[in-house]
Structures are given as C-alpha cells and as structure tokens.
Design a protein around this motif. Sequence first.
Motif, short mmCIF file in Angstrom:
data_model
loop_
_atom_site.label_atom_id
_atom_site.label_comp_id
_atom_site.label_asym_id
_atom_site.label_seq_id
_atom_site.Cartn_x
_atom_site.Cartn_y
_atom_site.Cartn_z
N LYS A 67 -13.44 -16.69 -1.55
CA LYS A 67 -13.77 -16.55 -0.15
C LYS A 67 -14.65 -17.69 0.37
O LYS A 67 -14.87 -17.82 1.56
CB LYS A 67 -14.51 -15.21 0.02
CG LYS A 67 -14.57 -14.73 1.42
CD LYS A 67 -15.20 -13.38 1.54
CE LYS A 67 -15.92 -13.33 2.87
NZ LYS A 67 -15.39 -12.44 3.85
N SER A 100 -14.65 -8.47 3.48
CA SER A 100 -13.42 -8.67 4.24
C SER A 100 -12.70 -9.90 3.68
O SER A 100 -13.33 -10.86 3.24
CB SER A 100 -13.76 -8.86 5.71
OG SER A 100 -14.73 -9.87 5.88
N ASN A 116 -11.30 -12.66 4.44
CA ASN A 116 -11.14 -13.87 5.24
C ASN A 116 -12.04 -14.95 4.66
O ASN A 116 -13.04 -14.63 4.02
CB ASN A 116 -11.58 -13.59 6.69
CG ASN A 116 -12.94 -12.92 6.75
OD1 ASN A 116 -13.07 -11.73 6.47
ND2 ASN A 116 -13.97 -13.68 7.06
N SER A 155 -11.81 -11.43 10.59
CA SER A 155 -11.35 -10.55 9.50
C SER A 155 -9.86 -10.26 9.62
O SER A 155 -9.32 -10.20 10.72
CB SER A 155 -12.12 -9.23 9.55
OG SER A 155 -13.50 -9.46 9.44
N HIS A 197 -20.08 -15.67 13.59
CA HIS A 197 -19.36 -14.96 12.55
C HIS A 197 -18.07 -14.53 13.21
O HIS A 197 -17.98 -14.49 14.43
CB HIS A 197 -20.19 -13.74 12.13
CG HIS A 197 -19.96 -13.36 10.70
ND1 HIS A 197 -20.49 -14.05 9.66
CD2 HIS A 197 -19.25 -12.34 10.15
CE1 HIS A 197 -20.13 -13.46 8.52
NE2 HIS A 197 -19.37 -12.42 8.79
MG MG Z 1 -16.73 -9.93 6.71
#
Ligand code: MG
Length: 332
Positions: free
Chosen positions: A53, A140, A142, A148, A228
Amino acid sequence: MDHLFSTKIGTELEPAIHFLSANEVVAIPTETVYGLAANALSENAVLKIFEAKNRPHFNPLIVHIKDWKEASNYAETIPTLLSTLAEKFCPGPITFLVPKKDCIPDLVTAGSPYVALRVPNHPLCLSLLQQLPFPLAAPSANPFGYVSPTSANHVFDQLGNRIDYILDGGNCIVGLESTIISFMDEEIPCILRLGGITKAEIETIIGHVNENIHQNSNPSAPGQLDQHYSPFCKLRELKNVDVQNLRNSTILFYSPESNICRQLINQKEILNYQALYFTENNTETQAAANLFSILRDLDSKGITDVYFEWAPNEGLGLAINDRLTRAMAKRD
Ligand code: MG
Ligand code: TXA
C-alpha cells in the motif's frame, strides 16, 4: 507470485485462504470499502500490507473479526457501553478502539496499546473469516492517500500487480469507511472518524458521545489527515461561484432535485456544462455508496476540474462531506 490459481480476481474463497494462510496479502470485500488483508497475528504478514500500500508504518490497521464474541481474544477489557453498541451494530460499519492483548503485534497498532476491532457485514468476507484460524488486519485497499476502492476492479486497477488475489464480493453497499469510536480512558466515548454508522444512531443507543475528527498532527486515526481520499482531479465547491465560470465545466450535483441543480437547469444549454450526480434518487445511502466510484471515474475519464455540491449536513451527509473536504485538500 504463486501460479497455483489461474485468475487474480474471483469469488472463490480457496485462493484467498491459500494465500492468507501463507502470510501473503489478499484484497477482501467488506460492506464499506475493499480491504488489503493479511494475518493480523503475524508481523511478517502485516509488513507486506504496508509495502503493497506504500503506507507509513505509523498508521495503524483495523483488525477484522468474524463475530463480536471473538473480541475478548484480542481486547484486554471491554467497557459495558461498548458491548451495548456492539450488540446493536455488529456486524456493521463501525470500529471500536479498545486496549489490546499481547497477541496483537505492535506493528498492527503502530505501537499504541489500543487496537481497532471491527466485524464486517459482508457474507463472503464473513465466510472467509470463519474459515481462517486468525483475524485479518486490513486497511482500505488503495495506495496511501488515494480514494478508497468500492469494487474489485478498483483494487485491480491500482494494486493488481502487487497482490496475488482479489476476492470479488461485488460493489460495496455502504461505500464509506466504518465509523471509528474510541473507548480509551475517558468516560464518554469519542468518535474519531465519521462513517457508515451516524453519530445520531450511536447516540440513540448510548447517549451523548464526543467527536474529534479534525486533528492534524500526530492523528490518532490518520483518516483524520487533512489531505486524504484525494482524486487527482481538482475539486472546487459549487458555492459563491460566478455562473460564467461554469461554462463548459463538469458539475457534480448532490442530486437532480437539489436547489442549486434546479436553479442552473434553465441555463444548461447556454452554459453547456456536463451534469453528474452523487445520487439520482436523492438518498444519502445511494450518495455514500456512489461517492468513491464517482471520484475515481473523474480521474479515469481524464476530467481535471470539477465543481461539486456538498451533501446536506445531516446523517450520512456529514461523513460524505468529511470525505469531500479531505478530497479537495490540495495534493502536493
Ligand atoms: Mg483508508
Ligand atoms: O471500513 C473500514 O474501516 C475499512 C474496511 C476495509 O474495513 N478499513 C479502513 O481502514 O478504512 P484504513 O486503514 O484505511 O483506515 C482505518 C483508520 C486509519 O485512519 C487508522 O489510523 C485508524 O483507523 N486506526 C486503526 N487502528 C488504530 C489504532 N489502534 N489507534 C488509532 N487509530 C487506528
């Protein structure tokens, strides 16, 4: 990379069980968003999540369990208020921060003595958890900082070459991450991230709770970082905008019935804007479920600028607006 299985995306549990048992990373569906999962009890397995990630190690992971009855295996104590909430909302889009037991590696909690526990409400994900002898740590699925994923294809597009298998459970029904609530030391529980269960729903069950979702430095839940969930597309709010600026633009309305959409519709031909909607039928559940895939679509269609309308500031609209605020913060 293991070639035992022929497809990278599938609805079969067998490859997921195989790779997870070998301490590898697998993408899993949940009702909120897809997760990037690994054996939560193995530091070695969890490290691979951070690598896939590209996530900073100071950012802790939620531990997914198959049943709230399992919580006592991982939590040192469970406050009474929490049991009341868990009874009502588990399985469901809510995560509880509780004092951790030693079996949870420090890497999972980024050194914190508290662990985040959640029981996801997705049949395929629950069957998977039931067939594994360990819980699953999963953020998540992503790349860090991006929107996400709410479908198996979203995961494949960005992380397909970094993981062995994506368990396909269809589109996520809720579409927003879980609400995170802490029961750390204070008597009044505190919401750290708005999500699929609203503050009002929680307060109906246990009375007043605090909210602390806007910390910036050293956040206790980095879903709180200002920037974010950001698409590459530039998002501008549709508020106090000179109508002439809307010429040839893309506008993301909350719904076809919103006031601003109705006001602009008469000028649609002159202004020649393209209209998109978070929800066609004017419901907050549909807006939440569509939110992240709409933001991704903007990027995949190569749209670089968009005006958007805020959701009504109530219920799930508050969580939607929270994600939009963070999505519009500038990426450097
Ligand atoms: Mg997340
Ligand atoms: O709906 C969800 O919660 C999804 C699905 C996959 O379950 N998961 C998710 O994970 O959104 P993630 O990592 O993207 O966001 C979890 C948030 C992060 O902001 C993390 O910092 C916070 O939860 N968190 C996790 N464990 C924590 C802990 N021990 N203490 C404080 N914050 C924690």
